[in-house]
Design a protein around this motif. Structure first.
Motif, PDB file in Angstrom:
ATOM      1  N   VAL A   3       6.597  -5.645  -5.429  1.00  0.00           N
ATOM      2  CA  VAL A   3       6.039  -4.310  -5.627  1.00  0.00           C
ATOM      3  C   VAL A   3       5.507  -4.163  -7.049  1.00  0.00           C
ATOM      4  O   VAL A   3       6.251  -4.308  -8.020  1.00  0.00           O
ATOM      5  CB  VAL A   3       7.084  -3.212  -5.330  1.00  0.00           C
ATOM      6  N   GLN A  63      -2.188  -0.542  -8.648  1.00  0.00           N
ATOM      7  CA  GLN A  63      -3.032  -1.618  -8.130  1.00  0.00           C
ATOM      8  C   GLN A  63      -3.035  -2.807  -9.095  1.00  0.00           C
ATOM      9  O   GLN A  63      -2.878  -2.648 -10.297  1.00  0.00           O
ATOM     10  CB  GLN A  63      -4.448  -1.094  -7.890  1.00  0.00           C
ATOM     11  N   GLY A 101      -2.785  -4.019  -1.928  1.00  0.00           N
ATOM     12  CA  GLY A 101      -1.775  -4.797  -1.218  1.00  0.00           C
ATOM     13  C   GLY A 101      -2.343  -6.127  -0.783  1.00  0.00           C
ATOM     14  O   GLY A 101      -3.552  -6.342  -0.815  1.00  0.00           O
ATOM     15  N   GLU A 102      -1.442  -7.003  -0.402  1.00  0.00           N
ATOM     16  CA  GLU A 102      -1.852  -8.336   0.020  1.00  0.00           C
ATOM     17  C   GLU A 102      -0.739  -8.914   0.879  1.00  0.00           C
ATOM     18  O   GLU A 102       0.443  -8.666   0.619  1.00  0.00           O
ATOM     19  CB  GLU A 102      -2.045  -9.196  -1.238  1.00  0.00           C
ATOM     20  N   LEU A 149       2.621  -5.207  -2.699  1.00  0.00           N
ATOM     21  CA  LEU A 149       2.213  -3.809  -2.540  1.00  0.00           C
ATOM     22  C   LEU A 149       2.082  -3.114  -3.886  1.00  0.00           C
ATOM     23  O   LEU A 149       2.866  -3.380  -4.801  1.00  0.00           O
ATOM     24  CB  LEU A 149       3.269  -3.049  -1.715  1.00  0.00           C
ATOM     25  N   SER A 150       1.118  -2.207  -3.988  1.00  0.00           N
ATOM     26  CA  SER A 150       1.042  -1.308  -5.144  1.00  0.00           C
ATOM     27  C   SER A 150       1.835  -0.056  -4.777  1.00  0.00           C
ATOM     28  O   SER A 150       1.510   0.622  -3.796  1.00  0.00           O
ATOM     29  CB  SER A 150      -0.420  -0.938  -5.415  1.00  0.00           C
ATOM     30  N   VAL A 177       1.521   2.989  -1.942  1.00  0.00           N
ATOM     31  CA  VAL A 177       2.557   3.239  -0.924  1.00  0.00           C
ATOM     32  C   VAL A 177       2.887   4.734  -0.917  1.00  0.00           C
ATOM     33  O   VAL A 177       2.953   5.373   0.134  1.00  0.00           O
ATOM     34  CB  VAL A 177       3.837   2.424  -1.227  1.00  0.00           C
ATOM     35  N   VAL A 195      -1.289   1.647   3.157  1.00  0.00           N
ATOM     36  CA  VAL A 195      -1.304   0.245   2.715  1.00  0.00           C
ATOM     37  C   VAL A 195      -0.178  -0.567   3.349  1.00  0.00           C
ATOM     38  O   VAL A 195      -0.346  -1.761   3.624  1.00  0.00           O
ATOM     39  CB  VAL A 195      -1.278   0.147   1.167  1.00  0.00           C
ATOM     40  N   VAL A 196       0.970   0.068   3.633  1.00  0.00           N
ATOM     41  CA  VAL A 196       2.085  -0.691   4.217  1.00  0.00           C
ATOM     42  C   VAL A 196       1.736  -1.083   5.661  1.00  0.00           C
ATOM     43  O   VAL A 196       1.865  -2.247   6.047  1.00  0.00           O
ATOM     44  CB  VAL A 196       3.409   0.101   4.153  1.00  0.00           C
ATOM     45  N   GLU A 202      -0.879  -3.975   5.512  1.00  0.00           N
ATOM     46  CA  GLU A 202      -0.426  -5.331   5.173  1.00  0.00           C
ATOM     47  C   GLU A 202       0.504  -5.897   6.243  1.00  0.00           C
ATOM     48  O   GLU A 202       0.479  -7.092   6.528  1.00  0.00           O
ATOM     49  CB  GLU A 202       0.262  -5.359   3.799  1.00  0.00           C
TER      50      GLU A 202
END
Ligand code: ZN
Length: 267
Positions: free
Chosen positions: A94, A98, A121-122, A131-132, A136, A151-152, A155
Motif C-alpha cells: 500500500v 499514487q 494500483g497494479e 494500491l494507492s 482506495v 481501484v480495489v 486490481e
C-alpha cells in the motif's frame, strides 16, 4: 530427531463489528446486500485477512481499518466464488497515494520508451497487488468519488483474470458458461465502447469532457480487453444501472461469472 507438527495457519482473522460497519457503510456495491450476504462477506474478509500480508511504503502504517477496507472490497468479487480464487500469492503493498514506477514499455513499432505514469494500483501475475491508499479511500468518499471508480475491485478483477495466465479479459469460466458467448459479448461491447471513446475524443474541449462523462464506464476501459474486463467489473458492482442497459450481453456474462446480480439487488 524431534518431530514438530507444522503450525496450522489461522484460517480467519476476526474483524471487529463496529469497524466492519463503519468501513463498509458508504460503498456503492453494498447497496441491497441481504443480512446473510453481509455476514458472508465479513466471514470471507476474515479469511482473506488471515491469508494476506500487508505492507506500507513511504512510512505508511497500514491500520486495521485500511486492511478491512481492502479485504471487503476484494471479497465482494468472490462472494459467490470462494476465497480460493485469491490463492497462490499473499502480498498487498500500500502506497500513501499514487505511485510512478519507472518502466520500460515497448510500443507497437518495437521502440522502447521509459515511462513513469502515476498509477492508482497494479496487479502482478503470481505476485503482489499494489494500491494507492488515497484511491482506495476515494470509493467511500460520497463527496469526492467518481461513481463506478474502485481501484480495489479493479486490481482484484485483474487477479481473477490472471487465474489462467496473463490478463486478457478472459478469466477461467465456470462449467456451463460458453467461451463463445463470452467472447461475442465482450468483443462487441469493447469495440462499441472504443468507437464511443474515439468519437468523444474528437470533440472540442468541454464537449469532449461531457461526452466522456456520459459513457457507461471509465474511458480507461478502452485501453485493452483486460482493462475492459477490470473496469467493467468496477461498473458491474458499483454502477450496474449504467452498465446493464448499455451492454446487456456483457452484463449477463459478468452475472454468470461472478454469480451475482448487483442490478437486481437495487430493486
Ligand atoms: Zn488495470
Amino acid at each position: 530427531m524431534p518431530w514438530f507438527r507444522p503450525r496450522a495457519r489461522p484460517q480467519s482473522r476476526p474483524i471487529d463489528d463496529a469497524l466492519w460497519r463503519s468501513a463498509t457503510a458508504a460503498w456503492l456495491f453494498m447497496r441491497g446486500l441481504t443480512q446473510e450476504e453481509h455476514a458472508r462477506l465479513k466471514a470471507l474478509s476474515e479469511g482473506f485477512l488471515a491469508g494476506k500480508h500487508f505492507s506500507g511504503t513511504h512510512g505508511l502504517e497500514v491500520s486495521e481499518a485500511m486492511r478491512v477496507e481492502v479485504a471487503a472490497q476484494a471479497c465482494i468479487l468472490v462472494l459467490e466464488l470462494g476465497i480460493e480464487w485469491y490463492e497462490g500469492w499473499s502480498e498487498i503493498i500500500v502506497y500513501p497515494s499514487q505511485f510512478a514506477p519507472e518502466r520500460e514499455v515497448v510500443d507497437e513499432a518495437g521502440v522502447v520508451h521509459l515511462t513513469n505514469d502515476p498509477m492508482a494500483g497494479e496487479a502482478w501475475l503470481g505476485g503482489p497487488v499494489v494500491l494507492s491508499y488515497e484511491d482506495v479511500a476515494l470509493a467511500a468518499d460520497e463527496e469526492q468519488r467518481v461513481d463506478g471508480y474502485n481501484v480495489v475491485i479493479h486490481e482484484f478483477a485483474h487477479k481473477l483474470d490472471m487465474r489462467n495466465g496473463d490478463p486478457n479479459g478472459f478469466p477461467p469460466l465456470h462449467a456451463g458458461m460458453s467461451a463463445a458467448a463470452w467472447k461475442e459479448a465482450f468483443s462487441t461491447a469493447y469495440e462499441d465502447f472504443c468507437r464511443k471513446v474515439d468519437a468523444a475524443e474528437r470533440l472540442p474541449g468541454h464537449r469532449m469532457q461531457a461526452a466522456l462523462d456520459a459513457l457507461p464506464m471509465d474511458p480507461y476501459a478502452a485501453e485493452s480487453a483486460s482493462e475492459f474486463f477490470a473496469v467493467g467489473s468496477e461498473a458491474f458492482f458499483e454502477t450496474p444501472e449504467l452498465l446493464a442497459p448499455a451492454y446487456p450481453a456483457a452484463y449477463e456474462q459478468l452475472r454468470q461469472f461472478y454469480r451475482q446480480d448487483p442490478l437486481a439487488r437495487l430493486g
